[in-house]
Write a protein that holds these residues in place. Structure first.
Motif, PDB file in Angstrom:
ATOM      1  N   ASP A  91       0.870  -1.176   0.000  1.00 16.48           N
ATOM      2  CA  ASP A  91       0.000   0.000   0.000  1.00 16.48           C
ATOM      3  C   ASP A  91       0.907   1.226   0.000  1.00 16.48           C
ATOM      4  O   ASP A  91       1.522   1.558   1.020  1.00 16.48           O
ATOM      5  N   LEU A  92       1.005   1.909  -1.113  1.00 14.73           N
ATOM      6  CA  LEU A  92       1.964   2.995  -1.270  1.00 14.73           C
ATOM      7  C   LEU A  92       1.524   4.274  -0.573  1.00 14.73           C
ATOM      8  O   LEU A  92       2.218   5.291  -0.651  1.00 14.73           O
ATOM      9  N   ARG A  93       0.393   4.237   0.120  1.00  9.60           N
ATOM     10  CA  ARG A  93      -0.011   5.379   0.957  1.00  9.60           C
ATOM     11  C   ARG A  93       0.647   5.305   2.333  1.00  9.60           C
ATOM     12  O   ARG A  93       0.529   6.246   3.117  1.00  9.60           O
ATOM     13  N   ASN A  94       1.324   4.200   2.603  1.00  8.15           N
ATOM     14  CA  ASN A  94       1.937   3.977   3.911  1.00  8.15           C
ATOM     15  C   ASN A  94       3.317   4.636   3.970  1.00  8.15           C
ATOM     16  O   ASN A  94       4.210   4.316   3.169  1.00  8.15           O
ATOM     17  N   ARG A  95       3.525   5.547   4.913  1.00  5.43           N
ATOM     18  CA  ARG A  95       4.786   6.291   4.980  1.00  5.43           C
ATOM     19  C   ARG A  95       5.948   5.402   5.423  1.00  5.43           C
ATOM     20  O   ARG A  95       7.092   5.610   4.998  1.00  5.43           O
ATOM     21  N   GLN A  96       5.683   4.386   6.268  1.00  5.10           N
ATOM     22  CA  GLN A  96       6.767   3.501   6.699  1.00  5.10           C
ATOM     23  C   GLN A  96       7.360   2.734   5.527  1.00  5.10           C
ATOM     24  O   GLN A  96       8.575   2.526   5.460  1.00  5.10           O
ATOM     25  N   ALA A 142      18.264  12.114   7.871  1.00  2.77           N
ATOM     26  CA  ALA A 142      17.039  12.558   7.198  1.00  2.77           C
ATOM     27  C   ALA A 142      15.883  11.625   7.543  1.00  2.77           C
ATOM     28  O   ALA A 142      14.768  12.086   7.839  1.00  2.77           O
ATOM     29  N   ALA A 143      16.141  10.320   7.513  1.00  2.74           N
ATOM     30  CA  ALA A 143      15.096   9.353   7.853  1.00  2.74           C
ATOM     31  C   ALA A 143      14.702   9.488   9.317  1.00  2.74           C
ATOM     32  O   ALA A 143      13.504   9.474   9.661  1.00  2.74           O
ATOM     33  N   ALA A 144      15.695   9.628  10.197  1.00  4.26           N
ATOM     34  CA  ALA A 144      15.411   9.751  11.626  1.00  4.26           C
ATOM     35  C   ALA A 144      14.603  11.014  11.926  1.00  4.26           C
ATOM     36  O   ALA A 144      13.641  10.985  12.695  1.00  4.26           O
ATOM     37  N   GLY A 145      14.996  12.120  11.302  1.00  2.12           N
ATOM     38  CA  GLY A 145      14.280  13.367  11.520  1.00  2.12           C
ATOM     39  C   GLY A 145      12.844  13.287  11.041  1.00  2.12           C
ATOM     40  O   GLY A 145      11.922  13.779  11.711  1.00  2.12           O
ATOM     41  N   PHE A 146      12.635  12.669   9.882  1.00  3.31           N
ATOM     42  CA  PHE A 146      11.274  12.535   9.356  1.00  3.31           C
ATOM     43  C   PHE A 146      10.426  11.659  10.269  1.00  3.31           C
ATOM     44  O   PHE A 146       9.266  11.991  10.570  1.00  3.31           O
ATOM     45  N   LEU A 147      10.977  10.528  10.702  1.00  2.07           N
ATOM     46  CA  LEU A 147      10.209   9.629  11.567  1.00  2.07           C
ATOM     47  C   LEU A 147       9.875  10.292  12.894  1.00  2.07           C
ATOM     48  O   LEU A 147       8.769  10.112  13.425  1.00  2.07           O
ATOM     49  N   TYR A 148      10.807  11.055  13.428  1.00  2.00           N
ATOM     50  CA  TYR A 148      10.549  11.730  14.705  1.00  2.00           C
ATOM     51  C   TYR A 148       9.477  12.801  14.540  1.00  2.00           C
ATOM     52  O   TYR A 148       8.561  12.917  15.368  1.00  2.00           O
ATOM     53  N   ALA A 149       9.576  13.579  13.470  1.00  2.00           N
ATOM     54  CA  ALA A 149       8.628  14.675  13.266  1.00  2.00           C
ATOM     55  C   ALA A 149       7.232  14.163  12.925  1.00  2.00           C
ATOM     56  O   ALA A 149       6.230  14.823  13.245  1.00  2.00           O
ATOM     57  N   SER A 150       7.158  13.003  12.268  1.00  2.00           N
ATOM     58  CA  SER A 150       5.859  12.493  11.835  1.00  2.00           C
ATOM     59  C   SER A 150       5.267  11.461  12.780  1.00  2.00           C
ATOM     60  O   SER A 150       4.202  10.892  12.494  1.00  2.00           O
ATOM     61  N   ALA A 151       5.938  11.194  13.908  1.00  2.00           N
ATOM     62  CA  ALA A 151       5.435  10.201  14.858  1.00  2.00           C
ATOM     63  C   ALA A 151       4.074  10.621  15.400  1.00  2.00           C
ATOM     64  O   ALA A 151       3.864  11.774  15.770  1.00  2.00           O
ATOM     65  N   LYS A 152       3.155   9.675  15.436  1.00  2.00           N
ATOM     66  CA  LYS A 152       1.794   9.966  15.885  1.00  2.00           C
ATOM     67  C   LYS A 152       1.499   9.418  17.275  1.00  2.00           C
ATOM     68  O   LYS A 152       0.590   9.903  17.954  1.00  2.00           O
ATOM     69  N   VAL A 153       2.246   8.379  17.687  1.00  2.00           N
ATOM     70  CA  VAL A 153       2.064   7.806  19.019  1.00  2.00           C
ATOM     71  C   VAL A 153       3.422   7.679  19.686  1.00  2.00           C
ATOM     72  O   VAL A 153       4.460   7.607  19.018  1.00  2.00           O
ATOM     73  N   GLN A 154       3.401   7.643  21.014  1.00  2.00           N
ATOM     74  CA  GLN A 154       4.653   7.620  21.778  1.00  2.00           C
ATOM     75  C   GLN A 154       5.480   6.383  21.480  1.00  2.00           C
ATOM     76  O   GLN A 154       6.721   6.434  21.496  1.00  2.00           O
ATOM     77  N   ALA A 155       4.821   5.268  21.155  1.00  2.00           N
ATOM     78  CA  ALA A 155       5.538   4.017  20.900  1.00  2.00           C
ATOM     79  C   ALA A 155       6.462   4.112  19.696  1.00  2.00           C
ATOM     80  O   ALA A 155       7.440   3.359  19.600  1.00  2.00           O
ATOM     81  N   GLU A 156       6.212   5.038  18.777  1.00  2.00           N
ATOM     82  CA  GLU A 156       7.028   5.137  17.572  1.00  2.00           C
ATOM     83  C   GLU A 156       8.437   5.631  17.852  1.00  2.00           C
ATOM     84  O   GLU A 156       9.337   5.416  17.034  1.00  2.00           O
TER      85      GLU A 156
END
Length: 359
Positions: A91-96, A142-156
């Motif tokens: 599913d190419l809508r998935n950011r992960q 770049a990947a780390a910054g994006f994942l941190y900024a786009s995290a939606k729940v604390q578990a991420e």
């Protein structure tokens, strides 16, 4: 792509809804990547042979001299099969999915530049270690910054320690350097391990497949709650990427098994390691990655210890580093070293999977 097509067709014909199941798409990802590798492998190997041949270390085991002239940069086949299978079934809508795919391709591009300079331009040094680390760092940050900024729940962004149900440490900004360390460390660890025919690819396949199980569990709220695993929404879709990785890796192993018809090169080793590191970060299993990828860890430590010992004392701990060369110089035949390292990886992967239940 086919995921969206089958969803559209499901409105007209109900049985197409079966393609919405992650498990089926993961299996199709394996088979698609495997088929692509089988079809494009032989012509690609012939083409790579005309570009340049793998240089052999003159200080290495003597039985390696017969490998001179073997085509390299076979990682192109892995990336081709992995990318196409992922684009077809995920599913190419998935950011992960996009994060792990783009990081994999970016590290593959770094490895390609290194291999290209060595083989085509005749620069035996390739990219300098400093320049290689710089570009790896840029991509990982770049990947780390994006994942941190786009995290939606604390578990991420939390740090999870296996075997404990409630150990869930909030890393805050510390998530970024940890992610950098895991991605860059895993990438270079796989690269150091890639020294014998098939030695690195099968452990990468085994670890990637196991991380797919973690992705499936962490992406399913019911399984995650039952097994006390952090629930990270969206990670279930990574199962398709992991399936594609398994298929692409097995397809490459068909040509890379002893005696190898083609070598992986930095393009494949750096990309595979980065994909494993990114997957571990996304499913929050960095510690488990170190356990399951114990062969990669030990190979890296052998190089670090060898260099440190020689600089500090003038003595070498091993006959040669990385560790697989040490056993070769002790008289182990190459196939024995490879298979025993595979067996160790199977054991370590099973231990890693056991952390799903032993909490």
């Amino acid at each position: 792509m086919l995921y969206f097509l089958t969803n559209w067709l499901a409105d007209w014909y109900g049985p197409f809804r079966v393609f919405q199941y992650l498990t089926l798409r993961a299996i199709l990802g394996v088979l698609t990547a495997l088929s692509i590798a089988f079809v494009f492998g032989p012509p690609l190997i012939c083409r790579l042979g005309s570009l340049g041949r793998q240089p052999i270390r003159q200080d290495g085991p003597q039985n390696h001299f017969s490998k001179a002239g073997t085509p390299t940069m076979g990682g192109l086949l892995i990336l081709l099969a992995l990318t196409l299978a992922t684009l077809l079934w995920a599913d190419l809508r998935n950011r992960q999915v996009w994060v792990v795919l783009l990081v994999t391709l970016a590290f593959g591009a770094i490895g390609f530049a290194d291999d290209y300079k060595k083989l085509v331009l005749g620069n035996s040094q390739g990219l300098s270690a400093r320049r290689k680390l710089f570009w790896q760092t840029m991509v990982a940050l770049a990947a780390a910054g994006f994942l941190y900024a786009s995290a939606k729940v604390q578990a991420e962004t939390a740090y999870i320690i296996p075997f404990f149900k409630q150990v869930n440490l909030d890393l805050g900004w510390g998530f970024i350097p940890l992610t950098w360390l895991v991605i860059v460390g895993a990438s270079n660890a796989v690269n150091l391990t890639d020294g014998l025919d098939g030695l690195a690819i099968l452990p990468a396949v085994l670890v990637g497949g196991a991380l797919g199980i973690f992705a499936y569990v962490s992406g399913n709220v019911n399984f995650a709650n039952y097994l006390a695993v952090p629930h990270v929404p969206g990670t279930g879709e990574l199962v398709v990427f992991c399936g594609a990785l398994v298929g692409a890796g097995l397809g490459f192993l068909w040509f890379n098994a002893y005696p190898a018809q083609v070598f992986m090169g930095d393009i494949g080793a750096l990309a595979l390691g980065a994909s494993l590191g990114t997957l571990a970060v996304l499913v929050r299993q960095e510690v488990v990655l170190m356990v399951m990828g114990g062969v990669f860890v030990v190979e890296t430590l052998s190089v670090i210890l060898q260099v440190a010992s020689f600089k500090l004392t003038g003595r070498r701990i091993f006959r040669m580093a990385p560790l697989h060369h040490h056993f070769e110089l002790k008289g182990w035949p190459e196939p024995r070293v490879i298979v025993r390292f595979w067996i160790i990886t199977v054991i370590l992967v099973l231990i890693g999977l056991a952390t799903l239940k032993l909490r």
